[in-house]
Design a protein around this motif. Sequence first.
Motif, short mmCIF file in Angstrom:
data_model
loop_
_atom_site.label_atom_id
_atom_site.label_comp_id
_atom_site.label_asym_id
_atom_site.label_seq_id
_atom_site.Cartn_x
_atom_site.Cartn_y
_atom_site.Cartn_z
N ARG A 134 -39.69 -69.91 -132.07
CA ARG A 134 -40.60 -68.69 -131.92
C ARG A 134 -42.01 -68.94 -131.20
NH1 ARG A 134 -43.34 -65.34 -136.96
NH2 ARG A 134 -43.96 -63.50 -135.55
N ASP A 137 -40.94 -69.10 -127.61
CA ASP A 137 -40.66 -67.81 -126.91
C ASP A 137 -42.04 -67.21 -126.79
OD1 ASP A 137 -38.07 -68.67 -127.00
OD2 ASP A 137 -37.65 -67.51 -129.22
N PHE A 141 -43.81 -66.04 -123.05
CA PHE A 141 -43.91 -64.50 -122.97
C PHE A 141 -45.59 -64.37 -122.39
CE2 PHE A 141 -45.52 -60.45 -125.30
CZ PHE A 141 -45.38 -59.59 -124.11
N GLU A 146 -42.40 -62.47 -119.44
CA GLU A 146 -40.82 -62.47 -119.95
C GLU A 146 -40.75 -62.29 -121.34
OE1 GLU A 146 -38.83 -65.39 -117.97
OE2 GLU A 146 -39.15 -64.86 -115.95
N ASN A 148 -38.95 -61.72 -125.20
CA ASN A 148 -37.67 -61.80 -125.90
C ASN A 148 -37.94 -60.82 -126.86
OD1 ASN A 148 -35.88 -62.51 -127.78
ND2 ASN A 148 -35.83 -64.54 -127.45
N THR A 149 -37.08 -59.80 -126.95
CA THR A 149 -37.49 -58.80 -127.91
C THR A 149 -36.87 -59.21 -129.26
OG1 THR A 149 -34.92 -57.76 -127.30
CG2 THR A 149 -37.03 -56.83 -126.16
N GLN A 150 -36.14 -60.38 -129.67
CA GLN A 150 -35.73 -60.88 -131.01
C GLN A 150 -36.73 -61.81 -131.28
OE1 GLN A 150 -34.52 -58.21 -131.93
NE2 GLN A 150 -32.47 -58.76 -132.35
N SER A 151 -37.55 -62.42 -130.68
CA SER A 151 -38.41 -63.57 -131.06
C SER A 151 -39.58 -63.44 -130.38
CB SER A 151 -37.64 -64.89 -130.44
OG SER A 151 -38.51 -65.92 -130.97
N ASN A 152 -40.76 -62.69 -131.26
CA ASN A 152 -42.10 -62.61 -130.68
C ASN A 152 -42.95 -62.47 -131.51
OD1 ASN A 152 -41.64 -59.96 -131.62
ND2 ASN A 152 -39.98 -59.53 -130.02
N SER A 341 -42.91 -55.97 -128.78
CA SER A 341 -41.46 -56.21 -129.01
C SER A 341 -40.55 -55.58 -128.65
CB SER A 341 -41.46 -56.07 -130.75
OG SER A 341 -41.66 -54.73 -131.02
N GLN A 343 -39.55 -53.78 -124.55
CA GLN A 343 -39.81 -53.76 -123.05
C GLN A 343 -40.66 -52.39 -122.64
OE1 GLN A 343 -39.24 -56.02 -121.28
NE2 GLN A 343 -37.61 -57.51 -122.38
#
Length: 530
Positions: A134, A137, A141, A146, A148-152, A341, A343
């Motif tokens: 995590r 990630d 970001f 860039e 990651n919508t599942q790990s932020n 979390s 886009q």
Amino acid sequence: MSVIVRNIRLPLEAEDAQALTAALRIAKLPRTAQEQAYVVKCTPDLRHQRAHLVYTVGIDLTEEEETVAVQRAASPDVIRRHTAPFAPKPGTEHLRGRPVIVGFGPAGMFAGWLLAHYGYQPLILERGAPVEQRFKDVRHFWQTGELNTQSNVQFGEGGAGTFSDGKLTTRIGDPLCEQVLKLFVRFGAPVSIARLAKPHIGTDLLRSIVRAIRTDILEHGGDIRFGTQLTGLHLQAGRLEKACADKECVETGALILAAGHSARDTFEMLLQNGVQVIPKPFSVGVRIEHLQEQIDRALYGSYTGHPHLPKGEYQLSLRQGTKAVYTFCMCPGGTVVAAASEQGGVVTNGMSNFKRDGSNANAALVASVDAFPAPLDGVAFQRCLEQAAFAAGGGRFRAPCQTVGGFLNGQTALPGAEVSPSYPAGVSPARLDTLLPPPVTQLLQTGLRAFDKRLHGFSAPQSVLTGVETRTSSPVRIPRGETYMALGIDGLYPAGEGAGYAGGIMSAAVDGLRVAAAIIERFASPKTTP
């Protein structure tokens, strides 16, 4: 058993040993009892002409010694300290399957720890990544834009609190707060957090603590599945039968829903499955940033820099009728972080490391928003502000930024050299005063002017505002009854901040323990080894 000696006032230069000696004198106990004495709290008090440290000291005694000491001291500052053990007694009802926990933030983590230690072998589903991945990630970001919508910052092991100041303060006054602090120390937090008036861990230390709790749960029979999102519930005649994650469904008679305040798709799924979800008030606003040295000077004056004083922090609030403007999640020596979390939406938050040694201080500056009519209207409102901030920032998750002076005077003013914005994805000058709804802007402007009278320099023109702060708390609540179960659904246990029952690491952890205890006291356990 123990007694507590409160309100021991000593000079700012005092050491702990002096406090222990003073406590024994006040309690009229012999010096030999100093081996059983320890500091409970130590708080600086700068309200008078001369600064002081105010100590609270505990002294472990037998029950008979405690009674004699309290009677002999005859002082309102010498009191008994009763700490009831937290030991839920397992129930007798058969549990179908094993308990499932959705979310591995503070509520889910502490619930999982308790259930694992009582032999219930919980299955924990976390949509995000383990804390090691995590952090990679999140760093990626912040550096590249860039997401990651599942790990932020919102999703992943440890929850949103992992990227914060790690504050362990709360107003709930629950006796389980002490249990939570002890567990944090057990898993690697500094012992000092149990005695500080405003304890914090810092995001750097939280990583290793989260890993240690994970390891302990696994060693006691728990199962943690990362990258696994709850996608559905099977309900039959008002009773939970199965929980579905991706394409797999598991039988369970008890599911703790601790998904966090940003699990918007989970809220939608619950509504589709007939779970009652209601709107609740929340707050929105911006992050305000000052030099930490400026905050220290405003709070400590000539005592600034004294080694016994912590980094300066504040909490300010103002109420106007039914509305409020206030600061929270203040991060001394910290940074403003990119916390999106989804886009196309900019979200800000704040964090600091344990040493709080950054040059800037930041805090959320937010205004209250009434509950919307429909359950997910608040989510839509948050999303609208986040998308507007994304557009105002120019894309790639750059954040709109404005000086306090510009915000108060209606100007797009570039931050000067005095306070450099710390938001890691970059900022763009913008009119936050027009981006936010007029009632919110007006409240924030009123708050800035009022707070400057309480904390000199708070509304200094070159201080920086970065937007938007929208994830202050969950915009919904999942109603539950005295048994901690969702209304009308046997076996579903909403918990923590996302369900509307906590506001921060401590209260979420306590709620997780309470909900787990309710399950333990209802269902029989295969093994009890707390």
